[in-house]
Motif scaffolding. Structure first.
Motif, PDB file in Angstrom:
ATOM      1  N   ILE A 452       0.649  -1.145  -0.098  1.00 13.90           N
ATOM      2  CA  ILE A 452       0.044  -0.062  -0.091  1.00 13.90           C
ATOM      3  C   ILE A 452       0.949   1.257   0.087  1.00 13.90           C
ATOM      4  O   ILE A 452       0.539   2.521  -0.293  1.00 13.90           O
ATOM      5  N   GLN A 453       2.254   1.172   0.558  1.00 11.79           N
ATOM      6  CA  GLN A 453       2.850   2.218   0.739  1.00 11.79           C
ATOM      7  C   GLN A 453       3.653   2.800  -0.760  1.00 11.79           C
ATOM      8  O   GLN A 453       3.632   3.827  -1.262  1.00 11.79           O
ATOM      9  N   SER A 454       4.111   1.642  -1.092  1.00 11.61           N
ATOM     10  CA  SER A 454       4.987   1.741  -2.445  1.00 11.61           C
ATOM     11  C   SER A 454       4.335   1.381  -3.565  1.00 11.61           C
ATOM     12  O   SER A 454       4.980   1.856  -4.748  1.00 11.61           O
ATOM     13  N   PHE A 455       3.140   1.132  -3.909  1.00 12.22           N
ATOM     14  CA  PHE A 455       2.192   0.587  -4.727  1.00 12.22           C
ATOM     15  C   PHE A 455       2.885  -0.813  -5.702  1.00 12.22           C
ATOM     16  O   PHE A 455       2.246  -0.744  -6.663  1.00 12.22           O
ATOM     17  N   LYS A 456       3.802  -1.170  -5.203  1.00 11.49           N
ATOM     18  CA  LYS A 456       4.476  -2.275  -5.900  1.00 11.49           C
ATOM     19  C   LYS A 456       3.663  -3.669  -5.778  1.00 11.49           C
ATOM     20  O   LYS A 456       2.904  -3.806  -4.789  1.00 11.49           O
ATOM     21  N   LYS A 457       3.572  -4.139  -7.252  1.00  5.97           N
ATOM     22  CA  LYS A 457       2.601  -5.526  -7.246  1.00  5.97           C
ATOM     23  C   LYS A 457       3.335  -6.576  -7.282  1.00  5.97           C
ATOM     24  O   LYS A 457       4.080  -6.542  -8.472  1.00  5.97           O
ATOM     25  N   LYS A 458       3.327  -7.798  -6.679  1.00  7.53           N
ATOM     26  CA  LYS A 458       4.220  -8.953  -6.921  1.00  7.53           C
ATOM     27  C   LYS A 458       3.161 -10.127  -7.020  1.00  7.53           C
ATOM     28  O   LYS A 458       2.242 -10.348  -6.039  1.00  7.53           O
ATOM     29  N   GLN A 459       3.279 -10.817  -8.044  1.00 10.49           N
ATOM     30  CA  GLN A 459       2.540 -12.265  -8.271  1.00 10.49           C
ATOM     31  C   GLN A 459       3.062 -13.253  -7.117  1.00 10.49           C
ATOM     32  O   GLN A 459       4.552 -13.511  -7.209  1.00 10.49           O
ATOM     33  N   LEU A 460       2.156 -13.591  -6.443  1.00  9.25           N
ATOM     34  CA  LEU A 460       2.506 -14.730  -5.609  1.00  9.25           C
ATOM     35  C   LEU A 460       2.435 -16.216  -6.167  1.00  9.25           C
ATOM     36  O   LEU A 460       2.936 -17.117  -5.621  1.00  9.25           O
ATOM     37  N   TYR A 461       1.252 -16.292  -7.002  1.00 12.72           N
ATOM     38  CA  TYR A 461       0.977 -17.561  -7.315  1.00 12.72           C
ATOM     39  C   TYR A 461      -0.128 -17.681  -8.654  1.00 12.72           C
ATOM     40  O   TYR A 461      -0.686 -16.586  -8.740  1.00 12.72           O
ATOM     41  N   GLN A 462       0.289 -18.458  -9.479  1.00 10.95           N
ATOM     42  CA  GLN A 462      -0.647 -18.387 -10.795  1.00 10.95           C
ATOM     43  C   GLN A 462      -1.005 -19.854 -10.920  1.00 10.95           C
ATOM     44  O   GLN A 462      -0.215 -20.777 -10.848  1.00 10.95           O
ATOM     45  N   GLY A 463      -2.497 -19.934 -11.187  1.00 12.32           N
ATOM     46  CA  GLY A 463      -3.053 -21.471 -11.311  1.00 12.32           C
ATOM     47  C   GLY A 463      -4.189 -21.217 -11.898  1.00 12.32           C
ATOM     48  O   GLY A 463      -4.713 -20.332 -12.733  1.00 12.32           O
ATOM     49  N   THR A 464      -5.192 -22.091 -11.656  1.00  7.56           N
ATOM     50  CA  THR A 464      -6.583 -22.298 -12.351  1.00  7.56           C
ATOM     51  C   THR A 464      -7.608 -22.339 -11.092  1.00  7.56           C
ATOM     52  O   THR A 464      -7.391 -23.074 -10.070  1.00  7.56           O
ATOM     53  N   SER A 465      -8.809 -21.963 -11.160  1.00  7.19           N
ATOM     54  CA  SER A 465      -9.857 -22.260 -10.421  1.00  7.19           C
ATOM     55  C   SER A 465      -9.596 -21.677  -8.869  1.00  7.19           C
ATOM     56  O   SER A 465     -10.240 -22.440  -8.106  1.00  7.19           O
ATOM     57  N   ILE A 466      -9.032 -20.634  -8.848  1.00  3.11           N
ATOM     58  CA  ILE A 466      -8.650 -20.126  -7.389  1.00  3.11           C
ATOM     59  C   ILE A 466      -9.937 -19.401  -6.873  1.00  3.11           C
ATOM     60  O   ILE A 466     -10.570 -18.351  -7.606  1.00  3.11           O
ATOM     61  N   GLN A 467     -10.212 -19.748  -5.607  1.00  4.21           N
ATOM     62  CA  GLN A 467     -11.466 -19.048  -4.854  1.00  4.21           C
ATOM     63  C   GLN A 467     -11.019 -18.173  -4.019  1.00  4.21           C
ATOM     64  O   GLN A 467     -11.761 -17.112  -3.734  1.00  4.21           O
ATOM     65  N   ASP A 468     -10.073 -18.342  -3.310  1.00  4.08           N
ATOM     66  CA  ASP A 468      -9.560 -17.384  -2.073  1.00  4.08           C
ATOM     67  C   ASP A 468      -8.034 -17.773  -1.818  1.00  4.08           C
ATOM     68  O   ASP A 468      -7.571 -18.783  -2.215  1.00  4.08           O
ATOM     69  N   ALA A 469      -7.493 -16.692  -0.954  1.00 11.01           N
ATOM     70  CA  ALA A 469      -6.122 -17.002  -0.492  1.00 11.01           C
ATOM     71  C   ALA A 469      -5.725 -16.157   0.647  1.00 11.01           C
ATOM     72  O   ALA A 469      -6.429 -15.106   0.822  1.00 11.01           O
ATOM     73  N   ILE A 470      -4.849 -16.742   1.605  1.00 10.85           N
ATOM     74  CA  ILE A 470      -4.732 -15.923   2.706  1.00 10.85           C
ATOM     75  C   ILE A 470      -3.075 -16.030   2.776  1.00 10.85           C
ATOM     76  O   ILE A 470      -2.540 -17.190   2.596  1.00 10.85           O
ATOM     77  N   LEU A 471      -2.527 -15.017   3.279  1.00  8.84           N
ATOM     78  CA  LEU A 471      -1.033 -15.040   3.723  1.00  8.84           C
ATOM     79  C   LEU A 471      -0.857 -15.299   5.312  1.00  8.84           C
ATOM     80  O   LEU A 471      -1.267 -14.263   5.828  1.00  8.84           O
ATOM     81  N   PHE A 472      -0.583 -16.527   5.759  1.00 15.41           N
ATOM     82  CA  PHE A 472      -0.484 -16.858   7.103  1.00 15.41           C
ATOM     83  C   PHE A 472       0.297 -16.112   7.844  1.00 15.41           C
ATOM     84  O   PHE A 472       0.435 -15.748   8.945  1.00 15.41           O
ATOM     85  N   ASN A 473       1.623 -16.099   7.138  1.00 15.13           N
ATOM     86  CA  ASN A 473       2.725 -15.215   7.636  1.00 15.13           C
ATOM     87  C   ASN A 473       3.661 -14.828   6.309  1.00 15.13           C
ATOM     88  O   ASN A 473       3.109 -14.777   5.246  1.00 15.13           O
ATOM     89  N   GLU A 474       4.714 -14.339   6.516  1.00 15.97           N
ATOM     90  CA  GLU A 474       5.402 -13.654   5.560  1.00 15.97           C
ATOM     91  C   GLU A 474       5.894 -14.690   4.289  1.00 15.97           C
ATOM     92  O   GLU A 474       6.026 -14.114   3.184  1.00 15.97           O
ATOM     93  N   THR A 475       5.986 -15.850   4.664  1.00 15.99           N
ATOM     94  CA  THR A 475       6.195 -16.691   3.581  1.00 15.99           C
ATOM     95  C   THR A 475       5.085 -17.893   3.313  1.00 15.99           C
ATOM     96  O   THR A 475       5.168 -18.356   2.111  1.00 15.99           O
ATOM     97  N   ASP A 476       4.269 -18.038   4.105  1.00 16.19           N
ATOM     98  CA  ASP A 476       3.291 -19.237   4.069  1.00 16.19           C
ATOM     99  C   ASP A 476       1.729 -18.609   3.462  1.00 16.19           C
ATOM    100  O   ASP A 476       1.050 -17.886   3.900  1.00 16.19           O
ATOM    101  N   LEU A 477       1.795 -19.017   2.172  1.00 21.82           N
ATOM    102  CA  LEU A 477       0.590 -18.765   1.395  1.00 21.82           C
ATOM    103  C   LEU A 477      -0.359 -19.868   1.310  1.00 21.82           C
ATOM    104  O   LEU A 477      -0.168 -20.877   0.859  1.00 21.82           O
ATOM    105  N   TYR A 478      -1.927 -19.854   1.749  1.00 20.39           N
ATOM    106  CA  TYR A 478      -2.750 -21.139   1.260  1.00 20.39           C
ATOM    107  C   TYR A 478      -3.838 -20.574   0.416  1.00 20.39           C
ATOM    108  O   TYR A 478      -4.026 -19.297   0.738  1.00 20.39           O
TER     109      TYR A 478
END
Length: 648
Positions: A452-478
């Motif tokens: 939000i501060q720098s406006f930088k956008k980073k892709q974390l994952y690319q796939g198909t049929s994604i419904q939702d996502a959470i970043l549980f901590n700085e490294t773990d994406l579910y």
């Protein structure tokens, strides 16, 4: 205004946390009394002879409204699906409803209007073509678009009565029993009027008649039938003979109004901002007289037209594609009358809610308002230029639109300054706040993180049929997804640094609505999954808890149904959900206290909580206030079109 509140005792059946029954259920509920219109087209109006004089209207918004003779409506939402047909029981208390998503979900449910309980529900594999109670209310007869045709349900428990009629009826779009329930007549669009003996199931007679008639109805004590085909109104005898052919402009969306209690047939023809009522008079029970205009009414809005109507003694109730209901008599008058609808658009819809401290921000089609339960002032903070969703970020507001590529912006409420945070490449399905970043799911195919501060956008994952996502901590994406795409599981883990992707061994067809509270150092996160139950072979919707440390999951609650729009929201150590669609309930993970909240007239779709208050956003755009530790509704609020609160 009145407020009708129903109190019932509800027993909880626990499965780890709780089990929500799906068949018949008791609900804490209250209706709203007002003249508010349906938010979508009116689909049906139903009157019951020799009753209290009331008329029900049903709409694509899932609401039933009971209109009393004084023109006041009692509103209650029974479905999140469009209501296609309704039928009133002769007992005067119950109403059968056909709900459908227009595809695979076709359900008939029966509701007791006195206490707002659903008596039972029955799902069909095919769409319905007709819905009617038998004359004494013993059966609910459902015509289906299948070879089997008509099904007879026991009106007391919803069970199918096998072999009530011997053989299959085929598709029928009109069904009516005799007053004794000893016989039944059915119209098939193949052009057949069939009469059956309901005592032995045998077909008594069948007569060839006009084929493919739409809006088929009978009148004059079932001596005549009528329908429309190819710009003609056709009237037939009960033995099939055609006794009348009259031109009718189908482009004017004519609406037939037939009733056994009426010796004549009526119909409505729409014109520009007005409609005309015609009568086809009975001629000595042997023939009919050519249509004669009875009344002309003006007062419709541009583009508005009557789409359904019903006779109610000496009056007609009509519903429009704009959600309005009109009431008028049909005595002949040589003038044009300006007609005022029973209904009006009284309220502004609240799209979304966010909390800041003990205050709440409310997003409407045109504005962002700040208000609270203790201070009911409506403080307009900013305008809304077409956004549908809101997130609070400190003293700022982030605006985005679901299923849209509209740029995501932040409004500094102190100065009114608007900053664009990012322009989505695909349509945004989910947007969540994680610290000073946003987690973004676009086009069900990518998960991104935006600083939000720098406006930088980073892709974390690319796939198909994604419904939702959470970043549980700085490294773990579910990531919650459909199991129909690779990998064939509903939940996966992604290390955002190494891009390692691990399918997680949780069963299910799909997972969604992931939730956790990063401020609580939680060891679990929560979500919803839909799967096929191994024992019942039926679709089951469950809330699950997943513990990353042990890679284990457990079910917290289940319903034997598919609820693809349910939410699970964690606030501190309390989990809130609307699984089952009708009510919000909470579960305190520390004390194991399970609390079911009484609902308002409309179904809940979101909860937002502060330290002392909870707001439930309802499907009709109203809000309900609660003390989170109590199940009673403090108040139901609607935001009026002039920007003030109307309280129930």
């Amino acid at each position: 205004m009145q407020n009708k509140v129903i109190f019932k005792n509800l027993s909880h059946i626990l499965i780890h946390l709780f089990l929500i029954a799906n068949s018949s259920f008791l609900i804490y509920a209250q209706s709203h009394i007002s003249t508010q219109s349906h938010s979508g087209a009116v689909s049906n109006v139903a009157y019951l002879e020799n009753s209290d004089g009331s008329v029900f209207s049903a709409g694509n918004d899932g609401f039933l409204i009971k209109w009393t003779e004084d023109g006041i409506g009692e509103h209650y939402q029974i479905s999140d699906l469009p209501i296609k047909m309704i039928a009133r029981s002769p007992n005067g208390n119950e109403i059968a409803v056909y709900e459908s998503d227009g595809a695979s979900l076709n359900r008939v449910s029966v509701w007791n209007w006195k206490n707002f309980t659903r008596k039972f529900a029955f799902r069909f594999t095919d769409s319905l073509t007709s819905l009617a109670y038998s004359a004494k209310g013993t059966y609910i007869i459902c015509g289906t678009a299948s070879v089997s045709g008509a099904f007879f349900l026991n009106s007391s428990n919803g069970s199918v009565i096998r072999n009530k009629i011997k053989g299959n009826t085929g598709v029928v779009n009109y069904v009516q029993t005799s007053d004794t329930e000893n016989s039944v007549v059915m119209y098939s669009p193949k052009g057949i009027l069939s009469y059956y003996n309901l005592k032995n199931g045998e077909k008594k007679e069948s007569f060839n008649t006009e084929y493919d008639l739409s809006q088929f109805c009978m009148f004059n004590n079932s001596r005549f039938g009528a329908g429309i085909r190819e710009n003609e109104l056709l009237v037939v005898l009960a033995i099939g003979n055609t006794i009348g052919r009259f031109p009718i402009n189908q482009s004017a969306n004519p609406v037939l109004i037939g009733s056994n209690s009426s010796k004549d047939l009526y119909y409505i023809v729409n014109e520009n901002r007005q409609f005309k009522v015609f009568k086809v008079a009975n001629d000595r029970n042997k023939a009919v007289i050519a249509p004669e205009i009875q009344r002309t009414f003006s007062g419709l809005k541009t583009g508005e037209s009557v789409v359904c109507a019903n006779l109610a003694d000496e009056e007609i109730y009509a519903g429009t594609n704009f959600g309005n209901v009109y009431k008028f008599d049909y005595a002949k008058a040589e003038r044009v009358d300006v007609l005022q609808a029973l209904t009006d658009k009284m309220y502004d819809k609240i799209y979304d809610v966010a909390a800041v401290g003990e205050d709440f921000y409310f997003l409407t089609p045109n504005s962002i308002f700040r208000s609270s339960y203790d201070n009911a002032n409506v403080d307009r903070k900013a305008s809304n230029s077409g956004y549908t969703n809101i997130i609070s970020y400190g003293e700022n507001i982030i605006l985005w639109s679901k299923d849209s590529k509209k740029a995501v912006v932040m409004i500094e409420l102190s100065s009114g300054r608007i900053t664009q945070l990012f322009a989505p490449v695909g349509t945004v399905q989910v947007l969540k706040l994680y610290g000073n970043s946003l987690i973004d799911v676009e086009s069900n195919s990518s998960v991104n993180m935006i600083d939000i501060q720098s406006f930088k956008k980073k892709q974390l994952y690319q796939g198909t049929s994604i419904q939702d996502a959470i970043l549980f901590n700085e490294t773990d994406l579910y990531i919650a997804k459909s199991s129909g795409s690779s990998p064939n599981v509903p939940l996966i883990y992604v290390n955002v640094n190494t891009q390692e992707t691990v399918p997680l061994s949780m069963k299910g067809n799909v997972a969604y609505s992931l939730s956790f509270d990063p401020n609580q150092n939680s060891s679990e996160f929560y979500g919803i999954t839909i799967y096929t139950n191994a024992q019942t072979k039926k679709l089951t919707t469950s809330i699950f808890a997943y513990k990353p440390q042990t890679k284990a999951y457990r079910y917290l609650s289940s319903i034997t149904d598919e609820d693809s729009e349910a939410f699970a929201s964690l606030y501190g150590n309390v989990l809130f959900t609307n699984i089952g669609k009708s009510q919000v309930r909470s579960y305190n993970l520390s004390t194991r206290r399970d609390l079911l909240y009484r609902r308002s007239a409309s179904m809940p779709i979101k909860t937002v909580k502060t330290q002392s208050k909870m707001v439930v956003l309802n499907r009709d755009g109203s809000i309900s206030w609660y003390n989170p530790s109590l199940n009673t509704v403090l108040a139901d609020w609607y935001l009026t079109t002039d920007g003030s609160w109307f309280k129930f």
